[in-house]
Scaffold this motif. Sequence first.
Motif, mmCIF file in Angstrom:
data_model
loop_
_atom_site.group_PDB
_atom_site.id
_atom_site.type_symbol
_atom_site.label_atom_id
_atom_site.label_comp_id
_atom_site.label_asym_id
_atom_site.label_seq_id
_atom_site.Cartn_x
_atom_site.Cartn_y
_atom_site.Cartn_z
ATOM 1 N N UNK A 94 -12.839 1.493 -8.697
ATOM 2 C CA UNK A 94 -11.758 0.692 -8.388
ATOM 3 C C UNK A 94 -11.944 -0.794 -8.599
ATOM 4 N N UNK A 95 -13.144 -1.199 -8.340
ATOM 5 C CA UNK A 95 -13.511 -2.693 -8.557
ATOM 6 C C UNK A 95 -13.558 -2.960 -10.167
ATOM 7 N N UNK A 96 -14.049 -1.887 -10.923
ATOM 8 C CA UNK A 96 -14.302 -2.469 -12.313
ATOM 9 C C UNK A 96 -13.122 -1.920 -13.357
ATOM 10 N N UNK A 97 -12.134 -1.142 -12.591
ATOM 11 C CA UNK A 97 -11.260 -0.595 -13.603
ATOM 12 C C UNK A 97 -9.692 -1.218 -13.096
ATOM 13 N N UNK A 98 -9.370 -2.107 -14.003
ATOM 14 C CA UNK A 98 -8.207 -3.088 -13.538
ATOM 15 C C UNK A 98 -6.784 -2.174 -13.468
ATOM 16 N N UNK A 99 -6.787 -0.780 -14.065
ATOM 17 C CA UNK A 99 -5.714 0.136 -14.360
ATOM 18 C C UNK A 99 -6.153 1.277 -13.495
ATOM 19 N N UNK A 100 -7.119 1.153 -12.552
ATOM 20 C CA UNK A 100 -7.324 2.186 -11.716
ATOM 21 C C UNK A 100 -6.000 2.816 -10.971
ATOM 22 N N UNK A 101 -6.059 4.004 -10.596
ATOM 23 C CA UNK A 101 -4.742 4.373 -9.831
ATOM 24 C C UNK A 101 -4.667 3.868 -8.498
ATOM 25 N N UNK A 102 -5.703 3.517 -7.909
ATOM 26 C CA UNK A 102 -5.486 3.279 -6.755
ATOM 27 C C UNK A 102 -5.008 1.620 -6.838
ATOM 28 N N UNK A 103 -5.356 0.967 -7.826
ATOM 29 C CA UNK A 103 -4.816 -0.455 -7.688
ATOM 30 C C UNK A 103 -3.229 -0.268 -8.200
ATOM 31 N N UNK A 104 -2.927 0.728 -9.106
ATOM 32 C CA UNK A 104 -1.452 0.928 -9.338
ATOM 33 C C UNK A 104 -0.664 1.352 -8.372
ATOM 34 N N UNK A 105 -1.304 2.073 -7.232
ATOM 35 C CA UNK A 105 -0.813 2.535 -6.032
ATOM 36 C C UNK A 105 -0.486 1.161 -5.051
ATOM 37 N N UNK A 106 -1.426 0.412 -5.070
ATOM 38 C CA UNK A 106 -1.170 -0.665 -4.246
ATOM 39 C C UNK A 106 -0.100 -1.606 -4.825
ATOM 40 N N UNK A 107 -0.016 -1.902 -6.095
ATOM 41 C CA UNK A 107 1.008 -2.530 -6.566
ATOM 42 C C UNK A 107 2.296 -1.906 -6.499
ATOM 43 N N UNK A 108 2.554 -0.600 -6.498
ATOM 44 C CA UNK A 108 3.739 0.223 -6.342
ATOM 45 C C UNK A 108 4.217 0.146 -4.810
ATOM 46 N N UNK A 109 2.830 0.182 -3.858
ATOM 47 C CA UNK A 109 3.223 -0.117 -2.537
ATOM 48 C C UNK A 109 3.839 -1.336 -2.062
ATOM 49 N N UNK A 110 3.180 -2.359 -2.522
ATOM 50 C CA UNK A 110 3.674 -3.861 -2.639
ATOM 51 C C UNK A 110 4.992 -3.961 -2.986
ATOM 52 N N UNK A 111 5.431 -3.345 -4.212
ATOM 53 C CA UNK A 111 6.598 -3.707 -4.676
ATOM 54 C C UNK A 111 7.763 -2.973 -3.674
ATOM 55 N N UNK A 112 7.449 -1.659 -3.522
ATOM 56 C CA UNK A 112 8.387 -1.108 -2.486
ATOM 57 C C UNK A 112 8.469 -1.793 -1.146
ATOM 58 N N UNK A 113 7.491 -2.176 -0.523
ATOM 59 C CA UNK A 113 7.588 -3.072 0.491
ATOM 60 C C UNK A 113 8.394 -4.261 0.448
ATOM 61 N N UNK A 114 8.373 -5.011 -0.608
ATOM 62 C CA UNK A 114 9.015 -6.066 -0.907
ATOM 63 C C UNK A 114 10.638 -5.701 -1.010
ATOM 64 N N UNK A 115 10.898 -4.541 -1.612
ATOM 65 C CA UNK A 115 12.267 -4.329 -1.595
ATOM 66 C C UNK A 115 12.761 -3.797 -0.203
ATOM 67 N N UNK A 116 12.009 -3.070 0.467
ATOM 68 C CA UNK A 116 12.289 -2.552 1.658
ATOM 69 C C UNK A 116 12.660 -3.747 2.548
ATOM 70 N N UNK A 117 11.534 -4.724 2.617
ATOM 71 C CA UNK A 117 11.874 -6.134 3.542
ATOM 72 C C UNK A 117 13.333 -6.676 3.224
ATOM 73 N N UNK A 118 13.616 -6.608 2.153
ATOM 74 C CA UNK A 118 15.212 -6.956 1.650
ATOM 75 C C UNK A 118 16.424 -6.390 2.098
ATOM 76 N N UNK A 119 16.232 -4.900 2.030
ATOM 77 C CA UNK A 119 17.315 -3.906 1.796
ATOM 78 C C UNK A 119 17.084 -2.709 2.689
ATOM 79 N N UNK A 120 16.008 -2.526 3.272
ATOM 80 C CA UNK A 120 15.758 -1.233 4.133
ATOM 81 C C UNK A 120 16.026 -1.858 5.576
ATOM 82 N N UNK A 121 16.992 -1.499 6.377
ATOM 83 C CA UNK A 121 17.413 -1.956 7.692
ATOM 84 C C UNK A 121 16.387 -1.723 8.671
ATOM 85 N N UNK A 122 15.727 -0.408 8.481
ATOM 86 C CA UNK A 122 14.408 -0.064 9.372
ATOM 87 C C UNK A 122 13.280 -1.030 9.324
ATOM 88 N N UNK A 123 12.826 -1.322 8.073
ATOM 89 C CA UNK A 123 11.646 -2.250 7.588
ATOM 90 C C UNK A 123 11.872 -3.529 8.019
#
Length: 416
Positions: free
Chosen positions: A245-274
Amino acid sequence: MESPADRARAVALRRMKVVATSLLGLMAVVFVIAWTLQDTHPAWGYVRAMSEAGMVGALADWFAVTALFRRPLGLPIPHTAIIPERKDAIGESLTSFVADNFLNEDVVRAKLARFSVAHRAGQWLSRPESAERVSAELGAALNGIGNVLDDDDVSDVMASMIQRRATDFEVGPPLGRVLGDVVSRGDHLDLVDVLVERIHEWVLRNEHLVSGAVLNRAPSWTPKFLDVIVTDRLFNEVERFVRGVRDDKNHQLRIAVDRFLAELADDLQHDEITRARAETVKQRIVDNPEVQKLVRSAWGSVKATLLDAANDPTSTLRVRAAATIGDFGRKLLDDAELAGKIDRWIGDAAGYGARHYAHEVAAIINDTVANWDGEATSRKLELLVGRDLQFIRINGTVVGSLAGLVIYTVAHNFLG
């Protein structure tokens, strides 16, 4: 209690009274001499007539001048002691005179039109010593305000204001927009690199914790050497995974973190529960006693910093304030449009004040005079104008004597 200026005026007034009275006395002496010798030579008749008329003029003007301030010889003569008796009416008249002739809107506007406040202020403010003086005065004012304000009251107001604004402000949408912008630009990647690096270092430093967690949960019936082999293999896999994860900038975990942060950003704006969860977390933070204590203690630090800067001529605050004031002064000199706009503002403000409050401002004269007693008013005015009024007595003596001489001459030579 008389001021030094009043004492000086009193001395000058006494001197002029002595001069005027001495001149009356001189006319009296000359009259007596002329009356005694008038039969010895015709010229003494002219002298007698001149001195007699001079005494009459001197006495008449003495009466007129004295009647302004007191009753002549203490006698209750009507229309005497004018100032003590009519001080209130005089105060009202002075108030109306000043309001109508000095604080008149047209007069004020005309005076300000000839006197460019903006230009003169620019000339003064553009000088370094003037800008520094204004900066120092502002610092002194800030210091005075800081000393007057109660720290506990200000801290409570600040805490209450921040808490109210934080409660009314929904944090989810703006936080989501900021987070989405950060993720879209990749500004978070450096932080992810740091976190992964620190996790890898922690794994390497704490092999015994990872191995111990496996060994403690191994079945009691498995051979010990097998537990060690499995534990070592598991640790190596964990370390290799984290290193990957440290050495591979395109590691799946990194991609998953990016996807999670993007979804969180969207939910903070549009999801009532979040958004509701974000509000709950925000309110817990705002209501936390330690946060409230921190907010209240912040005023003390801010105040101390401001006062120290305000009292130090070399502080950044004072230096920048002086520079800003100087720049503004130069702008007033260079920017005719700005200077004209400021002059119009001042003219409009002064005109409005003169139009609506001229009599209220001038009423200070009436109020001041009304608070004086009659004798004090008479004394103050006599000190101001009494010396000049003594010239009336002197002129009355001189003019009266000349008039008497002319009348006697005409009557004796042309009507006798």
